[in-house]
Design a protein around this motif. Structure first.
Motif, PDB file in Angstrom:
ATOM      1  N   ASN A  99      70.232 -34.205  11.606  1.00 48.30           N
ATOM      2  CA  ASN A  99      70.623 -35.662  11.573  1.00 48.30           C
ATOM      3  C   ASN A  99      69.368 -36.422  12.176  1.00 48.30           C
ATOM      4  O   ASN A  99      68.843 -36.001  13.170  1.00 48.30           O
ATOM      5  CB  ASN A  99      71.880 -35.881  12.576  1.00 48.30           C
ATOM      6  CG  ASN A  99      71.964 -37.434  12.507  1.00 48.30           C
ATOM      7  OD1 ASN A  99      71.634 -38.274  11.725  1.00 48.30           O
ATOM      8  ND2 ASN A  99      72.662 -37.820  13.636  1.00 48.30           N
ATOM      9  N   ALA A 100      68.816 -37.426  11.533  1.00 49.78           N
ATOM     10  CA  ALA A 100      67.785 -38.341  11.715  1.00 49.78           C
ATOM     11  C   ALA A 100      68.502 -39.389  12.603  1.00 49.78           C
ATOM     12  O   ALA A 100      68.774 -40.516  12.078  1.00 49.78           O
ATOM     13  CB  ALA A 100      67.046 -38.874  10.707  1.00 49.78           C
ATOM     14  N   ALA A 101      68.755 -39.289  13.937  1.00 50.00           N
ATOM     15  CA  ALA A 101      69.448 -40.043  14.837  1.00 50.00           C
ATOM     16  C   ALA A 101      68.685 -40.986  15.686  1.00 50.00           C
ATOM     17  O   ALA A 101      67.542 -41.205  15.278  1.00 50.00           O
ATOM     18  CB  ALA A 101      70.245 -39.205  16.046  1.00 50.00           C
ATOM     19  N   ASN A 102      68.926 -41.547  16.439  1.00 48.02           N
ATOM     20  CA  ASN A 102      68.215 -42.499  17.391  1.00 48.02           C
ATOM     21  C   ASN A 102      68.588 -42.061  18.717  1.00 48.02           C
ATOM     22  O   ASN A 102      69.543 -41.284  19.299  1.00 48.02           O
ATOM     23  CB  ASN A 102      68.580 -44.048  17.290  1.00 48.02           C
ATOM     24  CG  ASN A 102      70.122 -44.494  17.633  1.00 48.02           C
ATOM     25  OD1 ASN A 102      70.440 -44.066  18.760  1.00 48.02           O
ATOM     26  ND2 ASN A 102      70.598 -44.845  16.650  1.00 48.02           N
ATOM     27  N   SER A 103      67.696 -42.548  19.846  1.00 48.15           N
ATOM     28  CA  SER A 103      67.667 -41.990  21.145  1.00 48.15           C
ATOM     29  C   SER A 103      69.248 -42.060  21.980  1.00 48.15           C
ATOM     30  O   SER A 103      69.476 -41.030  22.680  1.00 48.15           O
ATOM     31  CB  SER A 103      66.908 -42.668  22.148  1.00 48.15           C
ATOM     32  OG  SER A 103      65.372 -42.173  21.537  1.00 48.15           O
ATOM     33  N   GLY A 152      75.272 -42.892  17.147  1.00 42.68           N
ATOM     34  CA  GLY A 152      75.485 -43.327  15.608  1.00 42.68           C
ATOM     35  C   GLY A 152      74.618 -44.390  15.294  1.00 42.68           C
ATOM     36  O   GLY A 152      73.888 -45.115  16.099  1.00 42.68           O
ATOM     37  N   GLY A 153      74.627 -44.720  14.040  1.00 33.44           N
ATOM     38  CA  GLY A 153      73.642 -45.641  13.503  1.00 33.44           C
ATOM     39  C   GLY A 153      74.037 -45.740  12.112  1.00 33.44           C
ATOM     40  O   GLY A 153      75.031 -45.497  11.599  1.00 33.44           O
ATOM     41  N   GLY A 154      72.768 -46.315  11.236  1.00 36.70           N
ATOM     42  CA  GLY A 154      72.985 -46.434   9.770  1.00 36.70           C
ATOM     43  C   GLY A 154      72.289 -45.196   9.112  1.00 36.70           C
ATOM     44  O   GLY A 154      72.338 -44.019   9.858  1.00 36.70           O
ATOM     45  N   GLY A 155      71.908 -45.465   7.924  1.00 35.88           N
ATOM     46  CA  GLY A 155      71.417 -44.380   7.173  1.00 35.88           C
ATOM     47  C   GLY A 155      72.109 -43.007   7.132  1.00 35.88           C
ATOM     48  O   GLY A 155      73.072 -43.126   7.109  1.00 35.88           O
ATOM     49  N   ALA A 210      75.890 -41.656   7.759  1.00 36.15           N
ATOM     50  CA  ALA A 210      76.521 -40.702   6.703  1.00 36.15           C
ATOM     51  C   ALA A 210      77.104 -39.396   7.546  1.00 36.15           C
ATOM     52  O   ALA A 210      78.217 -39.067   7.141  1.00 36.15           O
ATOM     53  CB  ALA A 210      75.846 -40.389   5.783  1.00 36.15           C
ATOM     54  N   ILE A 211      76.333 -38.870   8.398  1.00 36.01           N
ATOM     55  CA  ILE A 211      76.621 -37.422   8.903  1.00 36.01           C
ATOM     56  C   ILE A 211      77.910 -37.752   9.911  1.00 36.01           C
ATOM     57  O   ILE A 211      78.979 -36.983   9.942  1.00 36.01           O
ATOM     58  CB  ILE A 211      75.684 -36.933   9.770  1.00 36.01           C
ATOM     59  CG1 ILE A 211      74.687 -36.401   8.827  1.00 36.01           C
ATOM     60  CG2 ILE A 211      75.874 -35.995  10.810  1.00 36.01           C
ATOM     61  CD1 ILE A 211      73.262 -35.936   9.165  1.00 36.01           C
ATOM     62  N   HIS A 212      77.834 -38.858  10.658  1.00 38.99           N
ATOM     63  CA  HIS A 212      79.073 -39.186  11.428  1.00 38.99           C
ATOM     64  C   HIS A 212      80.147 -39.640  11.021  1.00 38.99           C
ATOM     65  O   HIS A 212      81.490 -39.039  11.224  1.00 38.99           O
ATOM     66  CB  HIS A 212      78.698 -40.369  12.441  1.00 38.99           C
ATOM     67  CG  HIS A 212      77.805 -40.018  13.807  1.00 38.99           C
ATOM     68  ND1 HIS A 212      78.395 -39.328  14.898  1.00 38.99           N
ATOM     69  CD2 HIS A 212      76.533 -39.949  13.872  1.00 38.99           C
ATOM     70  CE1 HIS A 212      77.803 -39.013  15.849  1.00 38.99           C
ATOM     71  NE2 HIS A 212      76.432 -39.286  15.261  1.00 38.99           N
ATOM     72  N   SER A 213      79.964 -40.087   9.748  1.00 44.64           N
ATOM     73  CA  SER A 213      81.410 -40.580   8.967  1.00 44.64           C
ATOM     74  C   SER A 213      81.830 -39.404   8.300  1.00 44.64           C
ATOM     75  O   SER A 213      83.031 -39.128   8.219  1.00 44.64           O
ATOM     76  CB  SER A 213      80.825 -41.808   8.014  1.00 44.64           C
ATOM     77  OG  SER A 213      81.483 -41.458   6.813  1.00 44.64           O
ATOM     78  N   ALA A 214      81.111 -38.516   7.663  1.00 41.03           N
ATOM     79  CA  ALA A 214      81.467 -37.073   7.003  1.00 41.03           C
ATOM     80  C   ALA A 214      81.876 -36.262   8.202  1.00 41.03           C
ATOM     81  O   ALA A 214      83.259 -35.397   7.994  1.00 41.03           O
ATOM     82  CB  ALA A 214      80.552 -36.588   6.229  1.00 41.03           C
ATOM     83  N   GLY A 215      81.380 -36.249   9.242  1.00 40.56           N
ATOM     84  CA  GLY A 215      81.690 -35.348  10.467  1.00 40.56           C
ATOM     85  C   GLY A 215      82.969 -35.464  11.257  1.00 40.56           C
ATOM     86  O   GLY A 215      83.829 -34.943  11.664  1.00 40.56           O
ATOM     87  N   GLY A 216      83.419 -37.003  11.227  1.00 37.95           N
ATOM     88  CA  GLY A 216      84.574 -37.540  11.888  1.00 37.95           C
ATOM     89  C   GLY A 216      84.201 -37.783  13.289  1.00 37.95           C
ATOM     90  O   GLY A 216      83.151 -37.476  13.800  1.00 37.95           O
ATOM     91  N   PRO A 217      85.151 -37.879  14.080  1.00 34.37           N
ATOM     92  CA  PRO A 217      85.109 -38.431  15.393  1.00 34.37           C
ATOM     93  C   PRO A 217      84.621 -37.279  16.401  1.00 34.37           C
ATOM     94  O   PRO A 217      84.126 -37.686  17.532  1.00 34.37           O
ATOM     95  CB  PRO A 217      86.474 -38.914  15.830  1.00 34.37           C
ATOM     96  CG  PRO A 217      87.507 -38.384  15.162  1.00 34.37           C
ATOM     97  CD  PRO A 217      86.652 -38.045  13.462  1.00 34.37           C
ATOM     98  N   GLU A 218      84.820 -35.993  16.210  1.00 31.69           N
ATOM     99  CA  GLU A 218      84.606 -34.978  16.943  1.00 31.69           C
ATOM    100  C   GLU A 218      83.051 -35.001  17.294  1.00 31.69           C
ATOM    101  O   GLU A 218      82.329 -34.526  18.415  1.00 31.69           O
ATOM    102  CB  GLU A 218      84.780 -33.511  16.154  1.00 31.69           C
ATOM    103  CG  GLU A 218      85.848 -32.647  16.760  1.00 31.69           C
ATOM    104  CD  GLU A 218      85.808 -31.465  16.320  1.00 31.69           C
ATOM    105  OE1 GLU A 218      85.492 -30.508  16.830  1.00 31.69           O
ATOM    106  OE2 GLU A 218      86.512 -31.505  15.078  1.00 31.69           O
TER     107      GLU A 218
END
Ligand code: AR6
Length: 171
Positions: free
Chosen positions: A21-25, A29-32, A36-44
């Motif tokens: 995941n190209a996250a931020n510090s 969570g964030g955009g891009g 997409a990864i947080h939304s597909a992976g879910g709250p876990e």
């Protein structure tokens, strides 16, 4: 030797052991691709990131470093979160971008992942020119010895896929 494949499309639909995941510090969570990864992976996934912040990373994840969590509902087993540098015209930050790839691959190795997918880190919201981002990705991944069998570099659009193909031929 690790095989380097190129794929086109949404990284969350590709079946691999670990997805980078190209996250931020903040890791929160964030955009891009992060969104997409947080939304597909879910709250876990977010819960695991919050836990990391509360325990090991009170100040967040430094650009160039990488850390793993569960992948929640994604087909992958792990998400490896890394943070790329923001593109700068005045300062060469490419060593940080290459470190993000290298350290993510090393985390995958430590986890025992055999297949790992990467987005083009920093090439979206962080503004890195796509051709150079692809070249840094291929250079860093080829220069890292691991037991990972296959790395899949994912281009979200055709311009990114073309840049990756050129980088593989050139690097
Ligand atoms: N699958 C594959 N690649 C994707 C996807 C997807 N679903 N979505 C976007 N990309 P970016 P960055 C591509 O902006 O530049 C977030 O808000 C995109 O076209 O996701 O490292 C974080 O929280 C581009 O080529 O990441 C940070 O705040 C590449 O993924 C910030 O953005 C990276 O674009 C990080 O910016």
């Amino acid at each position: 030797m690790t095989a380097l494949d190129i794929a086109h499309g949404d990284i969350t639909t590709i079946a691999v052991d670990a997805i980078v995941n190209a996250a931020n510090s903040s890791l929160l969570g964030g955009g891009g691709v992060d969104g997409a990864i947080h939304s597909a992976g879910g709250p876990e996934v977010l819960e695991a990131c919050r836990e990391l912040r509360a325990t090991q990373l009170p100040d967040g994840l430094t650009p160039g470093r990488a850390v793993a969590t569960t992948a929640g509902r994604l087909p992958a087993r792990w998400v490896i979160h890394t943070v790329g540098p923001v593109w700068s015209r005045n300062e060469d930050r490419s060593h940080i971008l290459e470190a993000a790839y290298r350290n993510s691959l090393l985390v995958a190795h430590d986890l025992g992942a055999r297949t790992v997918s990467f987005p083009l880190i920093s090439a979206g919201i962080y503004g890195w020119p796509v051709d150079d981002a692809a070249l840094r990705a291929v250079t860093a991944l080829r220069g890292t010895q691991t037991s990972v069998e296959t790395v899949v570099l994912v281009g979200y659009d055709l311009a990114a896929v073309d840049a990756l193909r050129r980088a593989v031929a050139q690097a």
